[in-house]
Design an enzyme around this catalytic site. Structure first.
Site, PDB file in Angstrom:
ATOM      1  N   ALA A 109       0.858  -1.190   0.000  1.00  0.00           N
ATOM      2  CA  ALA A 109       0.000   0.000   0.000  1.00  0.00           C
ATOM      3  C   ALA A 109       0.888   1.231   0.000  1.00  0.00           C
ATOM      4  CB  ALA A 109      -0.916   0.011   1.215  1.00  0.00           C
ATOM      5  N   LYS A 110       0.305   2.379  -0.230  1.00  0.00           N
ATOM      6  CA  LYS A 110       1.026   3.650  -0.139  1.00  0.00           C
ATOM      7  C   LYS A 110       0.001   4.743   0.049  1.00  0.00           C
ATOM      8  CE  LYS A 110       5.429   4.824  -0.333  1.00  0.00           C
ATOM      9  NZ  LYS A 110       6.521   4.033   0.236  1.00  0.00           N
TER      10      LYS A 110
END
Length: 422
Positions: A109-110
């Site tokens: 994720a980011k």
């Protein structure tokens, strides 16, 4: 900014092109290929923050969750004016691969907020962080998505996120983020982990190439932030001559080697490397072209491009930053065996590895010593390095392709084993 413009990001295009080329060369299952090309979900939010002077400003925030087949989503949170959906999506995709390369039970994720944190007061940053957290609070958690620091954020940012989440849940939840201060459940060694991990990979690469890392070895480090500074300190401690460093304000060099400890004290006092007494100014653009044994780009993406890639004179290129080499430059490096590339998904994975350690420690409320952290970090990173070397040799491909193959292959295996619901 329109949604089409959001996706039309150079890093996103470059990352998808790398993924597609890797998928083609490894004959990836077409169903898996289509699923991994896009994130599972993307959260886009616009939220208000009251500034110190009473004005209310709106900010754009993102959280992209790419794939969680191997475990909870994991990835950093950056504050930068360059943050957009395309960039965050690309970084989330690379996080999925990075966690798989390291064998961690995590997905990618980011996140980010489009803001220049240097222009906000501490109180404004706290209000912005807490409001952003409430916008994504139903999508993060110790068992679902665990944010961490990235460009423009730090352990204080993580402490605010942890506190906001904990207040909403009614009890302390340290494992909701990693990269926190040790006093509120952070891990020893987390701050130094990414830079230290880069050097661990340089050590293994040097052994693989038959190089001796000692006083005759030279290095240049682009970026003297958290990653670059700790990498430079570790190299300096090992006896390597760090002959040049740079930051956003400029670059310096000393062919005899910089005293990194003294330079760190200088930067703490003056806020930049420029003006350090035992050095001379250097054009920042020329740092990557210096004739050094080890080059560590540890600042921003895209610094090595088609214009300067032919001018590289390093033996080892260790990517401390995310995406420091553009797609066009990477094609040149693939054909240039003079430069041994340690790709970002391997070189800078020390941060997420120790974040994994912190998450585990938080879940069990039992903490390890700094020595244990560093030993486990080296064991995992060294094992991953040799696995990627093995893939490169068997498949007769470059290191970046080998690392991508290794990570995507592990994700493919997990996705096939779990099957498709319903």
């Amino acid at each position: 900014m329109s949604m089409e413009m959001e996706w039309d990001d150079p890093m996103y295009r470059s990352t998808v092109a790398l993924f597609e080329r890797t998928a083609e060369s490894m004959d990836l299952d077409p169903n898996i290929r289509r699923r991994l090309r896009y994130p599972d979900r993307a959260i886009i939010t616009t939220f208000p923050v009251r500034m110190d002077d009473g004005r209310v400003e709106s900010f754009h925030g993102y959280r992209v969750q790419h794939n969680n087949t191997r475990g909870p989503f994991k990835g950093g949170l950056r504050y930068s004016l360059d943050v957009n959906l395309g960039e965050v999506t690309a970084l989330a995709m690379l996080m999925s691969v990075k966690c798989a390369v390291m064998g961690l039970p995590l997905g990618g994720a980011k996140g980010g907020v489009r803001v220049d944190p240097s222009k906000l007061s501490r109180a404004e940053l706290q209000r912005l962080t807490r409001r952003y957290t409430t916008e994504i609070i139903n999508d993060i958690g110790p068992e679902s998505d665990i944010p961490a620091p990235d460009m423009g954020t730090n352990e204080q940012t993580m402490a605010w996120i942890m506190d906001t989440y904990s207040q909403m849940k009614g009890h302390a939840v340290p494992a909701v983020v990693t990269g926190k201060p040790v006093s509120v459940g952070g891990s020893l060694g987390r701050g130094q982990a990414t830079g230290r991990g880069v050097v661990y990979m340089v050590m293994d690469a040097a052994r693989h190439l038959g190089m001796d890392l000692g006083e005759k070895t030279t290095a240049a480090v682009q970026g003297f932030g958290n990653v670059g500074m700790h990498a430079a300190r570790k190299l300096h401690k090992m006896g390597v001559k760090v002959v040049a460093v740079s930051d956003v304000y400029g670059a310096i060099q000393n062919p005899a080697g910089l005293d990194i400890r003294a330079l760190k004290r200088w930067v703490n006092k003056h806020g930049k490397v420029a003006g350090f007494p035992e050095s001379e100014p250097l054009d920042p653009a020329h740092l990557v072209e210096l004739p050094v044994d080890v080059l560590i780009p540890a600042a921003i993406g895209g610094v090595i491009n088609e214009k300067n890639v032919q001018k590289l004179r390093c033996r080892i290129l260790a990517e401390g930053a995310n995406g420091p080499v553009t797609a066009a430059a990477n094609e040149v490096l693939r054909e240039t065996r003079d430069v041994f590339v340690i790709p970002d998904v391997l070189a800078n994975a020390g941060g997420v590895t120790v974040s994994y350690f912190e998450w585990v420690q938080g879940l069990q409320s039992f903490f390890w010593s700094a020595k244990e952290i560093n030993q486990r970090l080296y064991q995992i990173m060294s094992k991953s390095f040799h696995e990627v070397i093995d893939v490169a040799a068997r498949r007769k491909v470059d290191m970046r392709t080998a690392a991508m193959m290794h990570g995507i292959g592990r994700m493919e295996e997990a996705m096939k084993l779990r099957g498709l619901f319903p």
